[in-house]
Design a protein around this motif. Structure first.
Motif, short mmCIF file in Angstrom:
data_model
loop_
_atom_site.label_atom_id
_atom_site.label_comp_id
_atom_site.label_asym_id
_atom_site.label_seq_id
_atom_site.Cartn_x
_atom_site.Cartn_y
_atom_site.Cartn_z
N ALA A 22 0.81 -1.22 0.00
CA ALA A 22 0.00 0.00 0.00
C ALA A 22 0.85 1.26 0.00
N ARG A 23 2.06 1.20 0.47
CA ARG A 23 2.89 2.39 0.57
C ARG A 23 3.87 2.51 -0.60
N SER A 24 3.70 1.73 -1.61
CA SER A 24 4.56 1.75 -2.78
C SER A 24 4.31 2.99 -3.62
N GLY A 25 5.34 3.45 -4.30
CA GLY A 25 5.20 4.56 -5.23
C GLY A 25 4.75 4.10 -6.60
N ALA A 26 4.59 2.79 -6.78
CA ALA A 26 4.19 2.27 -8.08
C ALA A 26 2.85 2.86 -8.48
N GLY A 27 2.79 3.41 -9.67
CA GLY A 27 1.56 3.98 -10.18
C GLY A 27 1.30 5.40 -9.71
N PHE A 28 2.20 5.96 -8.90
CA PHE A 28 2.02 7.31 -8.38
C PHE A 28 2.27 8.33 -9.49
N ARG A 29 1.34 9.24 -9.69
CA ARG A 29 1.50 10.29 -10.70
C ARG A 29 0.90 11.59 -10.18
N ASP A 81 8.74 12.23 -9.51
CA ASP A 81 7.81 13.05 -8.72
C ASP A 81 7.68 12.48 -7.32
N GLY A 82 7.59 11.17 -7.22
CA GLY A 82 7.46 10.52 -5.92
C GLY A 82 8.64 10.78 -5.00
N GLU A 83 9.85 10.74 -5.55
CA GLU A 83 11.04 11.02 -4.74
C GLU A 83 11.04 12.45 -4.23
N ASN A 90 7.96 14.21 3.75
CA ASN A 90 8.49 13.28 4.74
C ASN A 90 10.01 13.25 4.64
N PRO A 91 10.66 14.39 4.95
CA PRO A 91 12.11 14.48 4.73
C PRO A 91 12.94 13.51 5.56
N SER A 92 12.39 12.98 6.63
CA SER A 92 13.14 12.02 7.45
C SER A 92 13.11 10.61 6.86
N HIS A 93 12.28 10.40 5.82
CA HIS A 93 12.15 9.08 5.21
C HIS A 93 13.51 8.53 4.77
N ARG A 94 14.26 9.34 4.06
CA ARG A 94 15.58 8.92 3.59
C ARG A 94 16.44 10.17 3.47
N MET A 95 17.52 10.18 4.21
CA MET A 95 18.44 11.32 4.13
C MET A 95 19.72 10.86 3.46
N SER A 96 20.27 11.72 2.64
CA SER A 96 21.45 11.39 1.87
C SER A 96 22.64 11.11 2.78
N GLY A 97 23.38 10.09 2.44
CA GLY A 97 24.62 9.78 3.16
C GLY A 97 25.78 10.65 2.71
N PHE A 131 8.60 22.68 -10.39
CA PHE A 131 9.74 23.59 -10.41
C PHE A 131 11.04 22.83 -10.17
N LEU A 132 11.07 22.00 -9.14
CA LEU A 132 12.31 21.27 -8.84
C LEU A 132 12.69 20.33 -9.98
N GLN A 133 11.71 19.74 -10.65
CA GLN A 133 12.00 18.86 -11.78
C GLN A 133 12.81 19.60 -12.86
N THR A 134 12.54 20.89 -13.04
CA THR A 134 13.25 21.65 -14.08
C THR A 134 14.70 21.93 -13.72
N ARG A 135 15.06 21.71 -12.48
CA ARG A 135 16.41 22.08 -12.02
C ARG A 135 17.39 20.93 -12.06
N TYR A 136 16.94 19.72 -12.38
CA TYR A 136 17.82 18.56 -12.43
C TYR A 136 18.16 18.20 -13.87
N THR A 137 19.40 17.79 -14.07
CA THR A 137 19.86 17.33 -15.37
C THR A 137 20.48 15.95 -15.19
#
Length: 146
Positions: A22-29, A81-83, A90-97, A131-137
């Motif tokens: 139920a918590r999967s990002g599969a199909g999330f749009r 978009d899901g990431e 939920n910024p505590s979900h996964r923080m960059s190492g 907006f953030l999507q436009t900033r990544y390459t």
């Protein structure tokens, strides 16, 4: 297709769908957002007090100690978009190492990023992700953007 192959394929499909959960990002749009409105939301929600955005001239971050997380830039894979949405709500979900824990986390291990779910509308969130999507390459390792 032979009956055994059909049975195996059906079993694998059921297992894979069941693993998503139920918590999967599969199909999330997300619906299409407005990147210009997202830029305005980024500023009005004061995200720039902590974050810089690659290639965008916002006021300098003012939080102390500084947050080293720069949004946008070159990445090895597409930011979904899901990431992006999960990082915001939920910024505590996964923080960059890539950062020292004290730079991005509170002593209890949760993200220093405040809970913004009461501060923004869903519309602002959708626009912010656009907006953030436009900033990544996306670049392949060893390849530079020209």
């Amino acid at each position: 297709m032979r009956p055994l192959a059909v049975s195996i394929a059906t079993f694998l499909a059921v297992v894979l769908v069941g693993c998503a959960g139920a918590r999967s990002g599969a199909g999330f749009r997300l619906p299409g957002g407005d990147a210009a409105a997202g830029k305005l939301a980024f500023e009005s929600l004061k995200c720039h007090q902590c974050h810089r955005v690659q290639g965008v001239d916002f006021p300098a971050p003012s939080v102390n100690p500084p947050v080293p997380v720069v949004l946008g830039g070159e990445v090895p894979h597409v930011k979904t978009d899901g990431e992006l949405l999960t990082s915001i709500v939920n910024p505590s979900h996964r923080m960059s190492g890539a950062y020292r824990p004290e730079e991005v986390a509170r002593p209890d291990g949760s993200s220093r990023m405040p809970d913004m779910t009461d501060a923004m509308t869903v519309h602002q969130l959708v626009d912010l992700v656009a907006f953030l999507q436009t900033r990544y390459t996306v670049v392949r390792p060893g390849e530079a953007v020209r």
